[in-house]
Design a protein around this motif. Structure first.
Motif, PDB file in Angstrom:
ATOM      1  N   GLY A   5       3.607  -5.179  -6.596  1.00  0.00           N
ATOM      2  CA  GLY A   5       2.216  -4.787  -6.749  1.00  0.00           C
ATOM      3  C   GLY A   5       1.932  -3.518  -5.965  1.00  0.00           C
ATOM      4  N   MET A   6       1.213  -2.607  -6.588  1.00  0.00           N
ATOM      5  CA  MET A   6       0.730  -1.381  -5.930  1.00  0.00           C
ATOM      6  C   MET A   6      -0.776  -1.552  -5.779  1.00  0.00           C
ATOM      7  SD  MET A   6       0.834   2.502  -7.428  1.00  0.00           S
ATOM      8  CE  MET A   6      -0.255   3.772  -6.773  1.00  0.00           C
ATOM      9  N   THR A   7      -1.208  -1.980  -4.594  1.00  0.00           N
ATOM     10  CA  THR A   7      -2.593  -2.418  -4.424  1.00  0.00           C
ATOM     11  C   THR A   7      -3.267  -1.652  -3.295  1.00  0.00           C
ATOM     12  OG1 THR A   7      -1.726  -4.258  -3.097  1.00  0.00           O
ATOM     13  CG2 THR A   7      -2.261  -4.706  -5.398  1.00  0.00           C
ATOM     14  N   ASP A   8      -3.564  -0.389  -3.569  1.00  0.00           N
ATOM     15  CA  ASP A   8      -4.237   0.418  -2.559  1.00  0.00           C
ATOM     16  C   ASP A   8      -5.697  -0.016  -2.419  1.00  0.00           C
ATOM     17  OD1 ASP A   8      -2.257   2.305  -1.532  1.00  0.00           O
ATOM     18  OD2 ASP A   8      -2.098   2.926  -3.625  1.00  0.00           O
ATOM     19  N   HIS A   9      -6.258   0.285  -1.250  1.00  0.00           N
ATOM     20  CA  HIS A   9      -7.602  -0.169  -0.920  1.00  0.00           C
ATOM     21  C   HIS A   9      -8.650   0.445  -1.840  1.00  0.00           C
ATOM     22  CE1 HIS A   9      -6.961  -2.507   2.714  1.00  0.00           C
ATOM     23  NE2 HIS A   9      -6.036  -1.633   3.073  1.00  0.00           N
ATOM     24  N   HIS A  27       0.834  -1.206   0.000  1.00  0.00           N
ATOM     25  CA  HIS A  27       0.000   0.000   0.000  1.00  0.00           C
ATOM     26  C   HIS A  27       0.863   1.249   0.000  1.00  0.00           C
ATOM     27  CE1 HIS A  27      -3.751  -2.224   0.790  1.00  0.00           C
ATOM     28  NE2 HIS A  27      -2.967  -3.035   1.484  1.00  0.00           N
ATOM     29  N   THR A  28       0.297   2.317  -0.542  1.00  0.00           N
ATOM     30  CA  THR A  28       0.952   3.624  -0.531  1.00  0.00           C
ATOM     31  C   THR A  28       0.113   4.604   0.285  1.00  0.00           C
ATOM     32  OG1 THR A  28      -0.139   4.641  -2.453  1.00  0.00           O
ATOM     33  CG2 THR A  28       1.694   3.123  -2.899  1.00  0.00           C
ATOM     34  N   ILE A  29       0.582   5.825   0.378  1.00  0.00           N
ATOM     35  CA  ILE A  29      -0.146   6.860   1.113  1.00  0.00           C
ATOM     36  C   ILE A  29      -1.568   7.044   0.592  1.00  0.00           C
ATOM     37  CG2 ILE A  29       1.881   8.148   1.876  1.00  0.00           C
ATOM     38  CD1 ILE A  29       1.501  10.012  -0.513  1.00  0.00           C
ATOM     39  N   THR A  30      -1.818   6.622  -0.632  1.00  0.00           N
ATOM     40  CA  THR A  30      -3.149   6.775  -1.211  1.00  0.00           C
ATOM     41  C   THR A  30      -4.193   5.966  -0.465  1.00  0.00           C
ATOM     42  OG1 THR A  30      -2.034   6.995  -3.350  1.00  0.00           O
ATOM     43  CG2 THR A  30      -4.406   6.760  -3.389  1.00  0.00           C
ATOM     44  N   SER A  31      -3.785   4.894   0.207  1.00  0.00           N
ATOM     45  CA  SER A  31      -4.747   4.089   0.963  1.00  0.00           C
ATOM     46  C   SER A  31      -5.286   4.821   2.187  1.00  0.00           C
ATOM     47  CB  SER A  31      -4.105   2.767   1.402  1.00  0.00           C
ATOM     48  OG  SER A  31      -4.053   1.843   0.337  1.00  0.00           O
ATOM     49  N   ILE A  56       4.793   5.261  -3.692  1.00  0.00           N
ATOM     50  CA  ILE A  56       5.157   4.141  -4.563  1.00  0.00           C
ATOM     51  C   ILE A  56       6.650   4.182  -4.865  1.00  0.00           C
ATOM     52  CG2 ILE A  56       4.476   5.436  -6.633  1.00  0.00           C
ATOM     53  CD1 ILE A  56       4.494   1.589  -6.080  1.00  0.00           C
ATOM     54  N   THR A  57       7.229   5.370  -4.956  1.00  0.00           N
ATOM     55  CA  THR A  57       8.672   5.476  -5.203  1.00  0.00           C
ATOM     56  C   THR A  57       9.463   4.920  -4.021  1.00  0.00           C
ATOM     57  OG1 THR A  57       8.335   7.423  -6.592  1.00  0.00           O
ATOM     58  CG2 THR A  57      10.550   7.077  -5.731  1.00  0.00           C
ATOM     59  N   GLU A  58       9.048   5.256  -2.804  1.00  0.00           N
ATOM     60  CA  GLU A  58       9.722   4.727  -1.618  1.00  0.00           C
ATOM     61  C   GLU A  58       9.572   3.208  -1.528  1.00  0.00           C
ATOM     62  OE1 GLU A  58       9.269   8.605   1.343  1.00  0.00           O
ATOM     63  OE2 GLU A  58       7.592   7.198   1.099  1.00  0.00           O
ATOM     64  N   ASN A  59       8.386   2.709  -1.835  1.00  0.00           N
ATOM     65  CA  ASN A  59       8.175   1.262  -1.803  1.00  0.00           C
ATOM     66  C   ASN A  59       9.028   0.549  -2.839  1.00  0.00           C
ATOM     67  OD1 ASN A  59       6.315   1.502   0.236  1.00  0.00           O
ATOM     68  ND2 ASN A  59       4.518   1.097  -1.030  1.00  0.00           N
ATOM     69  N   ALA A  60       9.112   1.124  -4.035  1.00  0.00           N
ATOM     70  CA  ALA A  60       9.911   0.505  -5.095  1.00  0.00           C
ATOM     71  C   ALA A  60      11.399   0.497  -4.735  1.00  0.00           C
ATOM     72  CB  ALA A  60       9.688   1.237  -6.411  1.00  0.00           C
ATOM     73  N   GLY A  67      -2.651  -1.668  -9.289  1.00  0.00           N
ATOM     74  CA  GLY A  67      -3.926  -2.364  -9.173  1.00  0.00           C
ATOM     75  C   GLY A  67      -4.695  -1.919  -7.961  1.00  0.00           C
ATOM     76  N   VAL A  68      -5.335  -2.888  -7.290  1.00  0.00           N
ATOM     77  CA  VAL A  68      -6.215  -2.566  -6.178  1.00  0.00           C
ATOM     78  C   VAL A  68      -6.312  -3.754  -5.227  1.00  0.00           C
ATOM     79  CG1 VAL A  68      -8.302  -3.404  -7.357  1.00  0.00           C
ATOM     80  CG2 VAL A  68      -8.522  -1.652  -5.593  1.00  0.00           C
ATOM     81  N   GLU A  69      -6.527  -3.478  -3.955  1.00  0.00           N
ATOM     82  CA  GLU A  69      -7.049  -4.467  -3.030  1.00  0.00           C
ATOM     83  C   GLU A  69      -8.526  -4.130  -2.867  1.00  0.00           C
ATOM     84  OE1 GLU A  69      -6.575  -6.376   1.447  1.00  0.00           O
ATOM     85  OE2 GLU A  69      -5.495  -4.531   0.951  1.00  0.00           O
TER      86      GLU A  69
END
Length: 252
Positions: free
Chosen positions: A37-41, A10-14, A21-25, A72-74
């Motif tokens: 996977g970028m799967t925000d709620h 998840h990113t701050i968007t959740s 996403i840059t920090e996660n990558a 994508g999405v959760e």
């Protein structure tokens, strides 16, 4: 066993996650991951993004810090019919669709109602993978879910966050251990997910790996041992969708 893909982050968007996403990558790259996977709620989760966020995912770079990105999405199951909080028109455009139950989005019910909702969501042709059935928030027939996973070839997650003792999820450990044994029994497809809500948890699978070894789940069952296996599965899933999206499927 080497896990080279983390599909559940998840990113701050959740709204209740705290990294970009840059920090996660970058964290994924440092851990040697190749695919993220970028799967925000989905939008029924308080603080989650508006549908416009999911309609704009194509602007995300295909690769960041040497790691390929699957936007994508959760998605959240919202009722006993297994319906999701994302319209099909949006799901059809996404690279990755994870689906799960969350207390604040789903009304709850009997074990049978909850299991039916979970399996109906699994049967949905837009669903790629199911997540964290071991959480103790809802009673579920975990053996039936494992059997259906094998029957449909839909991977179900062993969620590392659910096993984390720092979050006081001891109840989930019992459920996850039980579920993993059923996944081993039926040779069901499995994914490991960090469910990271901060960059330092991306690619963290230690508890999940311990559990699958204990349960006897084979490496062959685990999809995210290589990016190629994940991408091949998703390509097949997209082809299946074309033939099943309008065909009612049994959940028995």
């Amino acid at each position: 066993m080497e896990i080279l893909v983390d599909l559940h982050t998840h990113t701050i968007t959740s709204g209740h996650a705290y990294s970009t996403i840059t920090e996660n990558a970058l964290a994924a790259s440092r851990r040697g991951l190749k695919l993220l996977g970028m799967t925000d709620h989905g939008p029924s989760m308080p603080g989650a993004p508006h549908l416009y966020h999911f309609g704009n995912l194509s602007i995300i770079p295909k690769e960041i810090s040497g790691v390929k990105i699957l936007p994508g999405v959760e998605a959240n199951i919202v009722n006993h019919e297994g319906e999701l909080d994302i319209p099909f028109s949006y799901l059809a455009q996404m690279k990755l669709v994870l689906v799960g139950l969350h207390v604040i989005c789903y009304p709850g019910g009997t074990s049978e109602q909850n299991t039916q909702a979970y399996i109906k969501a699994m049967v949905n042709p837009y669903t790629d993978m199911m997540v964290h059935p071991g959480r103790p928030d809802f009673q579920l027939d975990l053996e039936r879910i494992a059997y259906k996973s094998a029957q449909l070839n839909i991977p179900v997650e062993v969620n590392n966050s659910s096993l984390s003792t720092i979050k006081g999820k001891d109840g989930a450990r019992v459920n996850c251990r039980c579920f993993a044994s059923y996944m081993a029994k039926y040779k069901s497809p499995v994914i490991l997910g960090s469910d990271a809500h901060f960059w330092d948890r991306v690619g963290e699978f230690s508890d999940a790996l311990d559990l699958i070894h204990e349960a006897g789940i084979s490496e062959h069952q685990i999809l995210n041992t290589s990016p190629e296996r994940v991408l091949d599965y998703l390509a097949i899933r997209r082809k299946q969708r074309l033939s099943t999206a309008k065909v009612p499927l049994s959940i028995a």
